[in-house]
Design an enzyme around this catalytic site. Structure first.
Site, PDB file in Angstrom:
ATOM      1  N   SER A 140       0.842  -1.200   0.000  1.00 57.87           N
ATOM      2  CA  SER A 140       0.000   0.000   0.000  1.00 57.87           C
ATOM      3  C   SER A 140       0.870   1.241   0.000  1.00 57.87           C
ATOM      4  O   SER A 140       2.022   1.196   0.459  1.00 57.87           O
ATOM      5  CB  SER A 140      -0.889   0.011   1.250  1.00 57.87           C
ATOM      6  N   TYR A 153      -2.024   0.993  10.626  1.00 64.65           N
ATOM      7  CA  TYR A 153      -1.983   0.411   9.265  1.00 64.65           C
ATOM      8  C   TYR A 153      -0.634   0.721   8.616  1.00 64.65           C
ATOM      9  O   TYR A 153      -0.051  -0.134   7.941  1.00 64.65           O
ATOM     10  CB  TYR A 153      -3.153   0.983   8.460  1.00 64.65           C
TER      11      TYR A 153
HETATM   12  P1  NAP Z   1     -11.453  -5.919   0.664  1.00 62.30           P
HETATM   13  O1  NAP Z   1     -12.425  -5.881  -0.456  1.00 62.30           O
HETATM   14  O2  NAP Z   1     -11.920  -5.640   2.054  1.00 62.30           O
HETATM   15  O3  NAP Z   1     -10.709  -7.325   0.602  1.00 62.30           O
HETATM   16  C1  NAP Z   1      -9.952  -7.833   1.654  1.00 62.30           C
HETATM   17  C2  NAP Z   1      -9.814  -9.332   1.439  1.00 62.30           C
HETATM   18  O4  NAP Z   1      -8.970  -9.869   2.485  1.00 62.30           O
HETATM   19  C3  NAP Z   1     -11.137 -10.062   1.528  1.00 62.30           C
HETATM   20  O5  NAP Z   1     -11.231 -10.982   0.459  1.00 62.30           O
HETATM   21  C4  NAP Z   1     -11.067 -10.787   2.858  1.00 62.30           C
HETATM   22  O6  NAP Z   1     -11.761 -12.040   2.773  1.00 62.30           O
HETATM   23  C5  NAP Z   1      -9.577 -11.046   2.988  1.00 62.30           C
HETATM   24  N1  NAP Z   1      -9.186 -11.289   4.373  1.00 62.30           N
HETATM   25  C6  NAP Z   1      -9.288 -10.457   5.432  1.00 62.30           C
HETATM   26  N2  NAP Z   1      -8.881 -11.084   6.549  1.00 62.30           N
HETATM   27  C7  NAP Z   1      -8.511 -12.345   6.174  1.00 62.30           C
HETATM   28  C8  NAP Z   1      -8.017 -13.483   6.874  1.00 62.30           C
HETATM   29  N3  NAP Z   1      -7.822 -13.456   8.198  1.00 62.30           N
HETATM   30  N4  NAP Z   1      -7.760 -14.607   6.170  1.00 62.30           N
HETATM   31  C9  NAP Z   1      -7.969 -14.657   4.831  1.00 62.30           C
HETATM   32  N5  NAP Z   1      -8.433 -13.619   4.123  1.00 62.30           N
HETATM   33  C10 NAP Z   1      -8.704 -12.479   4.791  1.00 62.30           C
HETATM   34  O7  NAP Z   1     -10.280  -4.855   0.411  1.00 62.30           O
HETATM   35  P2  NAP Z   1      -9.212  -4.695  -0.787  1.00 62.30           P
HETATM   36  O8  NAP Z   1      -9.081  -3.250  -1.018  1.00 62.30           O
HETATM   37  O9  NAP Z   1      -9.526  -5.587  -1.916  1.00 62.30           O
HETATM   38  O10 NAP Z   1      -7.874  -5.155  -0.019  1.00 62.30           O
HETATM   39  C11 NAP Z   1      -6.969  -6.086  -0.573  1.00 62.30           C
HETATM   40  C12 NAP Z   1      -5.550  -5.689  -0.204  1.00 62.30           C
HETATM   41  O11 NAP Z   1      -5.232  -4.423  -0.794  1.00 62.30           O
HETATM   42  C13 NAP Z   1      -5.273  -5.539   1.289  1.00 62.30           C
HETATM   43  O12 NAP Z   1      -4.007  -6.083   1.592  1.00 62.30           O
HETATM   44  C14 NAP Z   1      -5.240  -4.019   1.480  1.00 62.30           C
HETATM   45  O13 NAP Z   1      -4.456  -3.656   2.596  1.00 62.30           O
HETATM   46  C15 NAP Z   1      -4.620  -3.596   0.169  1.00 62.30           C
HETATM   47  N6  NAP Z   1      -4.836  -2.195  -0.245  1.00 62.30           N
HETATM   48  C16 NAP Z   1      -6.088  -1.701  -0.416  1.00 62.30           C
HETATM   49  C17 NAP Z   1      -6.239  -0.359  -0.805  1.00 62.30           C
HETATM   50  C18 NAP Z   1      -7.604   0.273  -0.988  1.00 62.30           C
HETATM   51  O14 NAP Z   1      -7.691   1.514  -0.992  1.00 62.30           O
HETATM   52  N7  NAP Z   1      -8.663  -0.489  -1.166  1.00 62.30           N
HETATM   53  C19 NAP Z   1      -5.121   0.432  -1.031  1.00 62.30           C
HETATM   54  C20 NAP Z   1      -3.862  -0.111  -0.857  1.00 62.30           C
HETATM   55  C21 NAP Z   1      -3.725  -1.427  -0.483  1.00 62.30           C
HETATM   56  P3  NAP Z   1     -12.662 -12.674   3.935  1.00 62.30           P
HETATM   57  O15 NAP Z   1     -13.207 -11.549   4.765  1.00 62.30           O
HETATM   58  O16 NAP Z   1     -13.701 -13.437   3.180  1.00 62.30           O
HETATM   59  O17 NAP Z   1     -11.718 -13.572   4.685  1.00 62.30           O
END
Ligand code: NAP
Length: 254
Positions: A140, A153
């Site tokens: 990120s 975070y």
């Molecule tokens: P999201 O839609 O909330 O997806 C998060 C995913 O992580 C979900 O599929 C969730 O699945 C899974 N997860 C959470 N806890 C888990 C666990 N204990 N075991 C296995 N899976 C788990 O958010 P996203 O934006 O796609 O996030 C994906 C990645 O991108 C993350 O690493 C986040 O930090 C990073 N990121 C996001 C942004 C942004 O602005 N959206 C920016 C930079 C980086 P379940 O709940 O079904 O387990």
């Protein structure tokens, strides 16, 4: 659950039940990979598996036994692992350091940092054995740049970046590439999770901005995954045009 053709390269995507993980699974399937999807919400995971012809497996990256069972199911099912996308992760809260909620800090560290190490460690022998393995970790902008209200975070994503870069150094000479994609603002459930279900606060994050989509990040995942074996894309910082730094965002009137 479907069985991959024996020649298909196998991509494992953690957190594939929503957002960037689900989009990455779709992009990798379109690029010819058999995708193995891991997350806790099996109903959502099964949907993505049905769309991609992939294999849905329960996975909690914070739990040793779950990761062990996940790795064993990969051995029993697709039987190989060529690419690991460490995507499971997220943020909880925006409290200042003075007001830090230590349970949230612990949880963020458990998912983003220990979760990434746990899954990487479990699958590394298979990635090496593939002869052309690859690890792509979704970090990120928060792992590059501290911002007010982001400390928990920031700390977790800085740690995740550190472990990814150390892995790159330690695997030099092995047939495994290591890449890090650091997105800025992406419109997913990320903010809804961060604000613990408060839709209004989550919507305010994206008000008047054109953020990245999960598909934008997924395209980058697929691009990195399809470079020739001698090319290692070390780090990508992927930002929306409307975002020039973690908290420097252009907003239009809404
Ligand atoms: P999201 O839609 O909330 O997806 C998060 C995913 O992580 C979900 O599929 C969730 O699945 C899974 N997860 C959470 N806890 C888990 C666990 N204990 N075991 C296995 N899976 C788990 O958010 P996203 O934006 O796609 O996030 C994906 C990645 O991108 C993350 O690493 C986040 O930090 C990073 N990121 C996001 C942004 C942004 O602005 N959206 C920016 C930079 C980086 P379940 O709940 O079904 O387990």
């Amino acid at each position: 659950m479907s069985t991959p053709p024996s020649t298909a390269r196998v991509a494992v995507v953690t957190g594939a039940s929503s957002g960037i993980g689900a989009a990455s699974a779709r992009a990798l399937a379109a690029a010819g990979f058999h995708v193995v999807l891991g997350a806790r919400r099996m109903d959502r995971l099964e949907q993505v598996a049905a769309e991609t012809g992939g294999t849905a497996l329960p996975l909690d990256v914070t739990d040793d036994a779950s990761v062990e069972a996940f790795a064993a199911a990969i051995d029993a099912g697709p039987g190989r692992c060529d690419l690991l996308v460490n995507n499971a992760g997220g943020a909880l809260g925006t409290e200042s350091v003075a007001e830090a909620d230590l349970a949230d800090w612990q949880r963020m560290y458990d998912i983003n940092v220990l979760g990434t190490v746990r899954v990487t460690k479990a699958l590394l022998p298979r990635l090496i054995a593939s002869g052309d393995g690859q690890v792509i970790t979704i970090g990120s902008i928060a792992g590059r740049e501290p911002y007010k209200g982001g400390a928990g975070y920031n700390a977790a994503k800085h740690a995740e970046a550190a472990l990814t870069r150390v892995l790159r150094l330690e695997l030099l000479g092995q047939p495994v590439r290591v890449s890090e994609i650091d997105p800025g603002m992406v419109h997913t459930d990320f903010s809804l999770v961060r604000f613990k279900g408060d839709q209004e606060r989550a919507d305010a994050v994206y008000a008047g901005v054109e953020p990245l989509t999960a598909e934008d990040v997924a395209e980058t995942v697929a691009w990195i995954a399809t470079r020739p074996a001698h090319v290692n894309v070390d780090q990508v910082l992927l930002m929306p045009r409307d975002q020039a730094a973690a908290q420097v965002v252009h907003r239009r009137e809404v």
